[in-house]
Design a protein around this motif. Structure first.
Motif, PDB file in Angstrom:
ATOM      1  N   GLU A  35       3.518   3.007  13.075  1.00  0.00           N
ATOM      2  CA  GLU A  35       3.201   2.619  11.702  1.00  0.00           C
ATOM      3  C   GLU A  35       1.966   3.361  11.210  1.00  0.00           C
ATOM      4  OE1 GLU A  35       2.016  -1.404   9.211  1.00  0.00           O
ATOM      5  OE2 GLU A  35       3.194  -1.579  11.045  1.00  0.00           O
ATOM      6  N   THR A  36       0.950   3.468  12.077  1.00  0.00           N
ATOM      7  CA  THR A  36      -0.281   4.166  11.699  1.00  0.00           C
ATOM      8  C   THR A  36      -0.002   5.638  11.396  1.00  0.00           C
ATOM      9  OG1 THR A  36      -1.590   2.673  13.074  1.00  0.00           O
ATOM     10  CG2 THR A  36      -2.612   4.756  12.444  1.00  0.00           C
ATOM     11  N   LYS A  37       0.867   6.266  12.182  1.00  0.00           N
ATOM     12  CA  LYS A  37       1.180   7.686  12.002  1.00  0.00           C
ATOM     13  C   LYS A  37       2.270   7.919  10.961  1.00  0.00           C
ATOM     14  CE  LYS A  37      -0.004   8.841  16.787  1.00  0.00           C
ATOM     15  NZ  LYS A  37       0.496   9.377  18.088  1.00  0.00           N
ATOM     16  N   LYS A  38       2.759   6.831  10.332  1.00  0.00           N
ATOM     17  CA  LYS A  38       3.832   6.915   9.336  1.00  0.00           C
ATOM     18  C   LYS A  38       5.070   7.592   9.919  1.00  0.00           C
ATOM     19  CE  LYS A  38       0.652   6.951   5.417  1.00  0.00           C
ATOM     20  NZ  LYS A  38       0.203   7.647   4.183  1.00  0.00           N
TER      21      LYS A  38
ATOM     22  N   ARG B 113       4.662  -4.035  20.821  1.00  0.00           N
ATOM     23  CA  ARG B 113       3.865  -4.115  19.589  1.00  0.00           C
ATOM     24  C   ARG B 113       2.893  -2.950  19.481  1.00  0.00           C
ATOM     25  NH1 ARG B 113       2.575 -10.627  19.819  1.00  0.00           N
ATOM     26  NH2 ARG B 113       4.648 -11.305  19.109  1.00  0.00           N
ATOM     27  N   TYR B 114       2.347  -2.527  20.600  1.00  0.00           N
ATOM     28  CA  TYR B 114       1.425  -1.386  20.581  1.00  0.00           C
ATOM     29  C   TYR B 114       2.139  -0.136  20.092  1.00  0.00           C
ATOM     30  CZ  TYR B 114      -1.400   2.489  22.326  1.00  0.00           C
ATOM     31  OH  TYR B 114      -2.098   3.659  22.426  1.00  0.00           O
TER      32      TYR B 114
ATOM     33  N   THR C 162       7.303  -0.402   5.973  1.00  0.00           N
ATOM     34  CA  THR C 162       6.538  -1.662   5.947  1.00  0.00           C
ATOM     35  C   THR C 162       5.152  -1.502   5.344  1.00  0.00           C
ATOM     36  OG1 THR C 162       5.666  -1.268   8.175  1.00  0.00           O
ATOM     37  CG2 THR C 162       7.754  -2.452   8.004  1.00  0.00           C
ATOM     38  N   LEU C 163       4.844  -0.312   4.797  1.00  0.00           N
ATOM     39  CA  LEU C 163       3.501  -0.069   4.251  1.00  0.00           C
ATOM     40  C   LEU C 163       3.428  -0.282   2.741  1.00  0.00           C
ATOM     41  CD1 LEU C 163       2.547   3.136   6.277  1.00  0.00           C
ATOM     42  CD2 LEU C 163       2.030   0.753   6.795  1.00  0.00           C
ATOM     43  N   ASN C 164       4.575  -0.552   2.100  1.00  0.00           N
ATOM     44  CA  ASN C 164       4.634  -0.779   0.650  1.00  0.00           C
ATOM     45  C   ASN C 164       4.002   0.367  -0.138  1.00  0.00           C
ATOM     46  OD1 ASN C 164       5.807  -3.221   1.293  1.00  0.00           O
ATOM     47  ND2 ASN C 164       3.937  -4.418   0.980  1.00  0.00           N
ATOM     48  N   PRO C 165       4.427   1.611   0.058  1.00  0.00           N
ATOM     49  CA  PRO C 165       3.830   2.727  -0.670  1.00  0.00           C
ATOM     50  C   PRO C 165       4.262   2.719  -2.136  1.00  0.00           C
ATOM     51  CG  PRO C 165       5.711   3.491   0.569  1.00  0.00           C
ATOM     52  CD  PRO C 165       5.534   2.046   0.928  1.00  0.00           C
ATOM     53  N   SER C 166       3.551   3.468  -2.958  1.00  0.00           N
ATOM     54  CA  SER C 166       3.906   3.538  -4.375  1.00  0.00           C
ATOM     55  C   SER C 166       5.148   4.401  -4.558  1.00  0.00           C
ATOM     56  CB  SER C 166       2.743   4.134  -5.181  1.00  0.00           C
ATOM     57  OG  SER C 166       2.559   5.500  -4.861  1.00  0.00           O
ATOM     58  N   PHE C 167       5.819   4.159  -5.686  1.00  0.00           N
ATOM     59  CA  PHE C 167       7.025   4.913  -6.010  1.00  0.00           C
ATOM     60  C   PHE C 167       6.707   6.409  -6.091  1.00  0.00           C
ATOM     61  CE2 PHE C 167      10.020   6.874  -8.893  1.00  0.00           C
ATOM     62  CZ  PHE C 167      11.244   6.304  -8.577  1.00  0.00           C
TER      63      PHE C 167
END
Length: 777
Positions: A17-20, A10-11, A86-91
């Motif tokens: 995820e934080t670093k995309k 998980r770490y 998983t960050l749901n960014p905008s289109f």
């Protein structure tokens, strides 16, 4: 262990995820490959429509895609989308990111070499990359409408043809926007994968109870059924069917799993202090520091250029040492967690050749110098004789770097430096420069501590110290026994001699003699570096395992670079144009002299390689049974690799790799690997038989590192004799004929007609090894 594994998993996921950079995760890699295969053909269709001049403004805006290969576009698109899945960014955000990355990829194919060099020197942030490219010759700006058309089209293609994502309208209080979300099916698969990953990749640790024996299916070690390990790392279920249960290859790892260790808290405290002080000692290295970027300066200013030169060196060093620094961090963390336990057990398993490996990573008796120093036996023995103390002294001299001297020289060296050794054992900071100069500084410091404690307590000292002795070039030793070659046996201490024979020194002496007689410019350049046995050690060790010429070039180059840096800094000929031919010159000499030193083995390797090649061409896996009772199965399938490497951000995480298995065998691997696998199956048998003999002689403290034997000083004489007895027990039988007949029986008769001459037995008597003084040193 399972909770630690899940927590670690998980770490890592949270960091990515934080670093995309979610496409670098295990599930991201799988989705990237699937997505790449799914959108590749649709993108190719769109490119053809745009290129053909299909009517419509939208198609015209997609024409810039024709400047890039379809594979590059597909790889960039799928990586970019999965990076923020998983960050749901905008289109708009994702479309802009896709178009920016594709524009960079496209421009890198048209700029000049000078501009490309400037680009590589620029800072790594995407904004700096874009800014730098925009001002370079040959770059063409995409309009805002082209960017959004390209980015939007790529998103819709991915949505339609992969099923990974969906474009959803999101109504906020003050604005409405479209966002990209993973589909429910995709998210369900990702969540299941994450849950499995933590359990299926357990964080194996030493146990506080002896390991379980392997059952009839070949599983055991850990008591938790979810964590039980197979006896063999690969092909376990098939090989175990051929075992009766009493073979040495099965008993030996079970015995080693029952040997208790404990953490040496004194060494642990010293190592932690070294890390805190950011000192460099052996495997412990501090993180290189980079000065801040000189703000307010132009990219081509002298201050920035000087900063780049220094920063590049530090970044390269940081990259080279990153894995080792992470390993040391984990090692000290595990040791700190377990240092209060009185007994620690390390579950063991075998590789396909029968070699024994401790399953827990980082902290184990087969680990690096610090890992071995951090461990000591839990059971103690009293050092009550001079012989016991002398074995401890020999070990101390070995880890300092005197491993090729005779026994008495090593003992005398310790006595001569006894005061310094005792100072190190009492307070390592008072004689810091002495013990840190050792070949294996942490093992030497552990020896110093043990020696100091013995001096304090005398015959009542409870010795738990690990002493390690290894064979003399075990590959050549096994070849000498298999071929019964007297010539090779004398060079690797299989016969009686007053001083240890050093085959590495013998080879380098031949090389130096040849260089002096030659007198050419290449010879003079190498003589400047003063070749010694360290040049030939890797070559002589690996040539019995069919090392290639490429490996010899690497040995010569690596040794030359390190030696030149030590002697002359960065001003040696190796850093100048034309050095490659000089390295090839040494690689040829190194290969020729190493081969000449073990000529009977070289002839045998030709025959074994030919057998492997014949088997590969006929798609026939090879099998033989080792002296320890293990069925060795050699099968290397061919694979077809498909790889798309992107220029933007190099191949760090924008990299697609697809590997397809082929039904045929890899002929080259089958031929090159058979000699190494054969010899490893024999040296693992010697280790297995030695372990069983030692246990019968009531030796509790025993361990192994392939061809090296671990015990305490009071048991080393027993282990040494057991190793020689095991060697004789194996090679007194004619294993060469057995192996030849076994291998030939698997090859069709008509393919055996053009085989090289078969290796023949020599006149060496393996029983003479019982009188050898330096079989292990």
């Amino acid at each position: 262990m399972i909770s630690n594994s899940v927590g670690n998993s998980r770490y890592v996921e949270n960091q990515l995820e934080t670093k995309k950079r979610q496409s670098r995760s295990r599930w991201g890699e799988i989705l990237s490959v699937e997505g790449y295969l799914g959108i590749k053909d649709p993108i190719d269709y769109i490119k053809k429509r745009a290129e053909s001049g299909h009517a419509g403004v939208g198609w015209a805006r997609l024409k810039p895609l024709n400047n890039l290969p379809t594979e590059t576009i597909a790889a960039t698109v799928v990586r970019t989308i999965i990076d923020t899945l998983t960050l749901n960014p905008s289109f708009y955000t994702v479309a802009k990111e896709i178009s920016d990355r594709l524009w960079i990829e496209s421009m890198l194919t048209v700029i000049t070499k000078e501009d490309l060099a400037r680009y590589n020197r620029s800072r790594q942030r995407k904004s700096h990359k874009l800014k730098g490219l925009q001002h370079m010759t040959g770059t063409v700006q995409w309009t805002a409408k082209q960017q959004m058309s390209i980015g939007g089209m790529m998103i819709y293609i991915t949505e339609k043809h992969t099923g990974f994502i969906e474009v959803v309208r999101e109504d906020l209080p003050h604005k409405k926007r479209r966002v990209i979300k993973p589909t429910a099916a995709c998210m369900e698969w990702v969540d299941k994968f994450k849950d499995k990953q933590g359990i299926l990749i357990p964080y194996y640790l030493p146990t506080i109870a002896p390991g379980l024996p392997f059952n009839e299916h070949g599983y055991g070690g850990y008591h938790d059924p979810r964590l039980q390990i197979p006896l063999l790392k690969t092909n376990n279920d098939e090989i175990v069917k051929h075992l009766k249960g009493d073979e040495p290859c099965k008993k030996a790892p079970e015995i080693l799993s029952d040997v208790p260790f404990t953490v040496n808290t004194w060494i642990y405290n010293v190592a932690v202090e070294v890390v805190r002080k950011e000192l460099t000692v052996g495997v412990i290295q501090p993180k290189p520091k980079v000065d801040p970027y000189p703000k307010g300066k132009d990219d081509d200013s002298p201050e920035v250029l000087a900063w780049r030169k220094t920063a590049k060196k530090q970044h390269i060093l940081e990259e080279k040492t990153r894995n080792s620094r992470i390993a040391v961090t984990w090692l000290l963390h595990i040791a700190g967690e377990l240092k209060e336990h009185d007994e620690l057990f390390f579950c063991c398993q075998l590789d396909s050749r029968g070699r024994i490996y401790y399953r827990p990573p980082y902290l184990n008796p087969q680990g690096n110098d610090l890992s071995r120093a951090l461990l000591q036996f839990s059971y103690f023995n009293y050092m009550q004789t001079d012989e016991h103390v002398n074995w401890l002294r020999v070990h101390g001299a070995n880890v300092y770097g005197l491993g090729k001297s005779d026994w008495q020289t090593r003992i005398d060296w310790v006595l001569e430096h006894e005061q310094l050794i005792l100072t190190c054992g009492n307070d390592p900071w008072l004689a810091f420069s002495f013990w840190t100069r050792a070949e294996k500084p942490w093992s030497f410091l552990a020896f110093c501590r043990s020696y100091w404690e013995w001096k304090q307590e005398g015959p009542t000292y409870k010795c738990r110290h690990m002493v390690i002795m290894d064979c003399t070039c075990s590959g050549v030793q096994n070849f000498a026994g298999l071929l019964r070659s007297q010539e090779m046996a004398e060079k690797v201490n299989l016969t009686q001699s007053d001083k240890p024979q050093d085959i590495y020194a013998a080879v380098v002496n031949k090389i130096n003699e040849r260089l002096r007689l030659d007198g050419c410019d290449d010879s003079k350049k190498w003589l400047m570096l003063q070749p010694d046995r360290s040049l030939t050690k890797a070559a002589v060790m690996t040539i019995p395992y069919a090392a290639t010429y490429t490996a010899f070039y690497k040995y010569a180059y690596d040794w030359g670079i390190n030696r030149a840096k030590d002697l002359y800094g960065n001003t040696c000929w190796l850093n100048k144009t034309g050095s490659m031919s000089t390295v090839h010159f040494m690689a040829r000499i190194l290969h020729e002299e190493s081969s000449r030193m073990i000529q009977p083995a070289v002839q045998a390797m030709k025959w074994f390689k030919a057998i492997g090649v014949k088997a590969g061409k006929s798609n026939i896996p090879l099998r033989w049974t080792s002296p320890s009772g293990l069925l060795v199965h050699q099968q290397y399938n061919s694979t077809k690799d498909s790889r798309v490497r992107l220029k933007y951000l190099s191949d760090i995480y924008l990299d697609i790799r697809v590997q397809e298995d082929c039904p045929t065998l890899n002929t080259n691997k089958m031929g090159n690997a058979i000699t190494a696998n054969l010899l490893h199956s024999f040296d693992s048998s010697i280790m297995a038989l030695t372990i069983l003999k030692c246990r019968k002689k009531n030796v509790i403290n025993i361990g192994g590192i392939h061809d090296a034997f671990i015990t305490d000083p009071t048991s080393m004489s027993v282990v040494k004799d057991a190793a020689k007895e095991s060697f004789v027990e194996i090679y007194k039988d004619d294993w060469l004929t057995k192996i030849k007949d076994t291998l030939k029986a698997q090859i069709p008769v008509h393919l055996q007609l053009d085989l090289p001459a078969e290796p023949q037995l020599g006149d060496f008597d393996p029983c003479t090894t019982l009188s050898s003084n330096y079989f292990i040193t």
